[in-house]
Scaffold this active site. Sequence first.
Site, PDB file in Angstrom:
ATOM      1  CB  CYS A  59      -0.955  -0.066   1.190  1.00 42.36           C
ATOM      2  SG  CYS A  59      -2.364   1.047   1.124  1.00 42.36           S
ATOM      3  CG  HIS A  60      -0.579   4.952   1.023  1.00 35.50           C
ATOM      4  ND1 HIS A  60      -1.773   4.262   0.913  1.00 35.50           N
ATOM      5  CD2 HIS A  60      -0.722   6.073   0.285  1.00 35.50           C
ATOM      6  CE1 HIS A  60      -2.591   4.943   0.150  1.00 35.50           C
ATOM      7  NE2 HIS A  60      -1.989   6.050  -0.248  1.00 35.50           N
TER       8      HIS A  60
END
Length: 180
Positions: free
Chosen positions: A111-112
């Site tokens: 993800c991030h």
Amino acid sequence: MAYDDKRVAFLVGPEGIEQAELVEPWRAVTDAGARATLISKDSGTVRAYNHLTPADEFPVDLTLDAASADDFDALVLPGGVANGDQVRTFPRAVALVKAFADAGKPIAVICHGGWVLIEAGVVDGRTLTSWPSLQTDYRNAGATWVDEENVVDAGPFTLVSSRKPDDLPAFNRELLNVLR
């Protein structure tokens, strides 16, 4: 295969960690017999979230000041927008990520969580995936971004990447594969 001799670092910020992206990989490595260590900027606890809703707190095992890539076999970078954005602003976190990469140790990111990889300058020439909003950041840093459930790039260090919580089964499988 037993992973009893393996140590896995999980690097997070003080808050905003996507809970599933911390808990599920942690469970995968510890259920396999490896030792997981939660690293963050300060001692105490960190706060996870279920997207934007506050969730559980987790105790920090080791602060960035005391962390060394030499003590671990692999690094996991959980996601969460606030988490990923915070971690990349901590010089010691950036240095730790660079040390893992320079030592040729596997890094798994979801993800991030990968913003710190960009800050550490270790994605140029690599192929990876992430939450789609990071694709321009990765491309600007010289990486090839793809929209796939899971990408394993062998490169100078093995880089395992996935996009989101739905990808965790594939992410965890490949994380365990690289720990072998």
